[in-house]
Motif scaffolding. Sequence first.
Motif, PDB file in Angstrom:
ATOM      1  N   SER A   1     -23.582 -22.801  27.059  1.00  0.00           N
ATOM      2  CA  SER A   1     -23.572 -21.353  26.853  1.00  0.00           C
ATOM      3  C   SER A   1     -22.217 -20.876  26.334  1.00  0.00           C
ATOM      4  O   SER A   1     -22.116 -19.791  25.779  1.00  0.00           O
ATOM      5  CB  SER A   1     -23.943 -20.645  28.165  1.00  0.00           C
ATOM      6  OG  SER A   1     -22.897 -20.797  29.090  1.00  0.00           O
TER       7      SER A   1
ATOM      8  N   GLN B   1     -23.495 -10.969  29.658  1.00  0.00           N
ATOM      9  CA  GLN B   1     -24.506 -10.832  28.600  1.00  0.00           C
ATOM     10  C   GLN B   1     -24.443 -12.031  27.675  1.00  0.00           C
ATOM     11  O   GLN B   1     -25.467 -12.608  27.296  1.00  0.00           O
ATOM     12  CB  GLN B   1     -24.230  -9.563  27.782  1.00  0.00           C
ATOM     13  CG  GLN B   1     -24.947  -8.363  28.339  1.00  0.00           C
ATOM     14  CD  GLN B   1     -24.641  -7.121  27.544  1.00  0.00           C
ATOM     15  OE1 GLN B   1     -23.812  -7.129  26.630  1.00  0.00           O
ATOM     16  NE2 GLN B   1     -25.300  -6.043  27.900  1.00  0.00           N
ATOM     17  N   ASN B   2     -23.219 -12.422  27.385  1.00  0.00           N
ATOM     18  CA  ASN B   2     -23.007 -13.551  26.502  1.00  0.00           C
ATOM     19  C   ASN B   2     -23.677 -14.808  27.042  1.00  0.00           C
ATOM     20  O   ASN B   2     -24.374 -15.505  26.333  1.00  0.00           O
ATOM     21  CB  ASN B   2     -21.501 -13.776  26.323  1.00  0.00           C
ATOM     22  CG  ASN B   2     -21.224 -14.704  25.144  1.00  0.00           C
ATOM     23  OD1 ASN B   2     -22.047 -14.755  24.225  1.00  0.00           O
ATOM     24  ND2 ASN B   2     -20.120 -15.399  25.194  1.00  0.00           N
TER      25      ASN B   2
ATOM     26  N   GLN C   1     -27.362 -14.593  26.704  1.00  0.00           N
ATOM     27  CA  GLN C   1     -27.830 -14.774  25.324  1.00  0.00           C
ATOM     28  C   GLN C   1     -27.712 -16.220  24.873  1.00  0.00           C
ATOM     29  O   GLN C   1     -28.565 -16.713  24.144  1.00  0.00           O
ATOM     30  CB  GLN C   1     -26.999 -13.884  24.379  1.00  0.00           C
ATOM     31  CG  GLN C   1     -27.458 -12.446  24.396  1.00  0.00           C
ATOM     32  CD  GLN C   1     -26.433 -11.536  23.757  1.00  0.00           C
ATOM     33  OE1 GLN C   1     -25.453 -11.995  23.165  1.00  0.00           O
ATOM     34  NE2 GLN C   1     -26.655 -10.239  23.876  1.00  0.00           N
ATOM     35  N   GLN C   2     -26.636 -16.849  25.282  1.00  0.00           N
ATOM     36  CA  GLN C   2     -26.357 -18.187  24.776  1.00  0.00           C
ATOM     37  C   GLN C   2     -27.067 -19.294  25.562  1.00  0.00           C
ATOM     38  O   GLN C   2     -27.061 -20.437  25.139  1.00  0.00           O
ATOM     39  CB  GLN C   2     -24.832 -18.452  24.827  1.00  0.00           C
ATOM     40  CG  GLN C   2     -24.007 -17.568  23.925  1.00  0.00           C
ATOM     41  CD  GLN C   2     -24.292 -17.834  22.457  1.00  0.00           C
ATOM     42  OE1 GLN C   2     -24.493 -18.963  22.061  1.00  0.00           O
ATOM     43  NE2 GLN C   2     -24.316 -16.792  21.643  1.00  0.00           N
TER      44      GLN C   2
END
Lengths: 616, 466
Positions: B457, B5-6, B9-10
């Motif tokens: 990211s 998810q990180n 998102q990034q």
Amino acid sequence: MNFEGRKIFIIFFIVATSIIYSVKLFHMQVIDNTWSERAAFISETRREIIPPRGVMFDRNGKKVVSNSPYYDLRFIEKNIVDLDTQALAKLLQVHDTFIRYRFDEIVKQQGIYKGKSNYQKAREYTFIQGITKEEIARIAPELYRFPGFYEVATSMRNYLYPNGANILGYIAEVDKEKVDNDPYYRSGDFIGKAGLERFYEEELRGQKGIKYLLRNAANNTIQSFDEGRMDTMAIQGKNLTLSIDIDLQAYGEQLMKNKLGCIVAIEPATGEILALVSSPSYDPNLLVGRQNISANYPKLLLDPYMPLFPRPTQAEYPPGSVFKLIQALIAMQEGVITANTGFPCTSSIVGCHGHAPAGNVSSAVKVSCNPYFYYTTKKIIEQGKKKSIFEDAAEGLAIWERYMHSFGLGVKLETDIYGIRPGLIPNPAFYDRWYGKNGWAFKTIRSIAIGQGEVKLTPLQMANVAAVIANRGWFITPHCVKSIGDDGPHPEYLIKNKTMVDSVHFAPVIDGMRRVIEEPGGTGKNAKVPGITVCGKTGTVENPHGKDHSVFIAFAPMDNPQIAIAVFTENAGFGGTWSAPITSLMIEFYLKREISDKAKEQRILDAVILPTLKKK
Amino acid sequence: MRKDQNIAQQTDFLLLGIYLLMVVFGIVNIHSASNASFDVSIFDIGNNTGKQIMWFGFSLFIGLIIMVFDLKLVRASIYPAYLVVLVLLVAVLFMPPINGQKSWFGVGSFGIQPAEFAKITTALVLADYISKINVKLQNIQSVIFANMIILLPGILILLQPDAGTLVVFTAFLFVMYREGITYDPIIVRIINSYPGVRIKNTWIGSNFIPILFVVVILSLLTLTIRESEIFVPFTLIPLRGKFIIVAFIGVVFILYYLIIQRLVGKRDRPKILALGLVSGLLLSLLVLGVDYGFENLKEHQKDRIELALGLEEDPHGRDYNRYRAMSAVGSGGFSGKGYHNATVASPVLNHVPEQETDFIFCTLSEEWGFLGSFGLVIIFSVFLIRIIIIAERQKSTFSRVYAYSVAMVLFYHFAINIGMNIGLAPVIGIPLPFFSYGGSSLLSFSVMFFILLKLDSERGNMLVGE
């Protein structure tokens, strides 16, 4: 230390580059039109339109050479899809391997520039040339199976008579060297390779037209460039009116069939060549188009009787006795003899045939007395101006040589057929080279007196001698083209060349020539033509390689000469036996268009006079 | 799961979006540059378009792997990868030459150029080296070592010989410049070896790279446009070759003067103006000097330089390859001739060589006109500046150095490739990233790009992957 500030420099570079590029792009694409013009120039296609070659007519207006439609099979490699070479070979009726071979050959022909081939896949190349109407009718409907291949109509030479090949010459694909050196020609163009086709190439080829076409991405023509303003029209080549009488030419070739040699007939008043027979001859249609040339040329080239050798202009023979006429003329002009000088027939000096001694020039010509002309020539060469017989001979020979040149002998007779030889008239320098200076006298060189030894003439020069005598002292350089378009001949063929012999001296020689034919004891009785006064002279040329050559020169009628002629028959023996009757038949045919003595004609037509060839 | 998810998102979707846009537009162009019409299926593997689409798919697959990969593994494999590429660069020298260059490992119609991947491994090793605690680009040993990292693959590429890719390797000099490299220690040591001389630093040493860059660019530009002629706007005064550049320097100085008048305090003005004036004069002298020097070379030397700059004549004598490329670009007009309608850069007529690879910009410009070519310049510039912004926001030196490497390598390709299409750069055969046809090139640029995306990211992590 913190170097973050340095990012400004880098960003500046990126932004500056983008701005400069954008400005430049805007300028190139939107403001400046010159790039569009250049692009149009690059993508435009120049299509050359090759005009039909000039047509040739004979002196009576009969068409001799014309053009007939043929087809080329061309291709663009980029458009070829999945070529089935076997099927194509079958359609074209060639061997399977030919297809691959021809492709390689085309690529090779384009040459190499800086390590890369000039061959381009998007260009049009000719695969097969000179396909006939009948063949294309069979091939064209099948071509849809071979995308990238298509037919293009072109024209090819069509020779309407199977005669005159040595005069007309032939055309063939231009060679690479010519393409490189002459911007007019492109690979695949045709050019005159021999004869009149070569000599009059620039007149016959006309002027190519150029059509500029714009093409789109798929290589389809979309429009003519700049509304065709830059296009130029093709201009057809000029027609030639030949001086040749094609019927006489055909008749001459027929008479010379199965014999080696030639016939040259000239109209004395104009220098126009009426017939120029080289035997053996061949049908000029054998050398039309790529395939014919590659099939027939080697055969003709290797034929032991050398049909491709243009004998009338390039063969150099000793003239034999016909040379005596000139010796007599020079001697009279020089004043060393008069028309009434007599010499004994001293056959111990030069062999002769039994006859009454000649008391004057006319009689000497009639009986062709060898000793007579030995003395005559001796008088020209040894004029007694110098004490030493060697120096005297050198001076005399130099004078003699100048006379000969004025008759067009020993120099190139600049006719309009490509490739002529000058013959050989020896001069003092020539003998000095052999015998050393002051190493020779008249006795050394005496065989020139009777046209043997070092002297050599081309048959064209022999005929020209007859023309000079017919004209009583002048000639116009013999030529085959009466008129280029409607402009008349080349200007040089209008100039009268005066010989160094005054016309008064010709009468006794001409009288002798008449007697050669008309009087008993003359050597040329076989040349008699009923109702026409023919003047002639026989010659028998000693041939160290085989049977003697037979020569005859003549003109007729005596008082208003219409035709001067030389006939040379190789290995036929005595001049009066073969060449004289052939001469009479030619003269009669030309002047009367019918032959009275059918038996004589038949005898000539039936004769086979071919030397047996040594096998190599 | 949380980690994935990180990443999502990034991830910088702007950058990813531009990348996808460029590759897709590139494939569209390749189809037009390689095929005469629409008829050819884009999924035909025998066709350039099909091959490029296949390589694109493969690149995305590799990209996905990179995105989910653990960066620790990436950093662990940096040096082995660098060595493997070096070995490949040596091995490729024993391959049969293609167009005179031994730079390809070929399998059928597919080929791999190790030099393309050398850019990535060099960037990674350089980043790793500079990010080490004990490395300072102000120390003489560090400077020499950093330069060696670039020089080693550079020399092997020169042996191929592939001058174009070698030029691209000089892009790393700018990366080191950003990291504060100074050649001062070397220069100072050389100067101080002279008895009695004792100096501490020079301005030239620390700004060596931009100075070098400006000198080289101006020299090349002088030679490239020697034969060109333009008219001074709104007049009929012709300007030829070197004088175009001198006039341009003059215009820049006037702008500089106007900016200084407005922005700089009165006290500092004379000093800064003098600096600009001296620089301008020196650069003008350089331009005139290069031109003078070239004029006085022997004919065969001139030929050799012109050959190297791509000013060599084409087989048909009338014009230059570059001239043809420029005709294609220039004839595009404002809105272009339309897709599949190029008449110069057409796949059938072949007026422009290599038009689906090095000269793909011709097809694009001719068919899409100024709108297309200007659009491409803008997209590329935005992409590059975005990478620099990303570079600057990295907390780890490794990531920053790597991001700058990507930016500078892409910038070099962009500037040289388009420059040679519009007559502002010598003809050096290097591809336009993401646009030119070629699997090796697309895959290597994609890998380079996705590593950047991955590093970014994880920018929150100060010691990425360590």
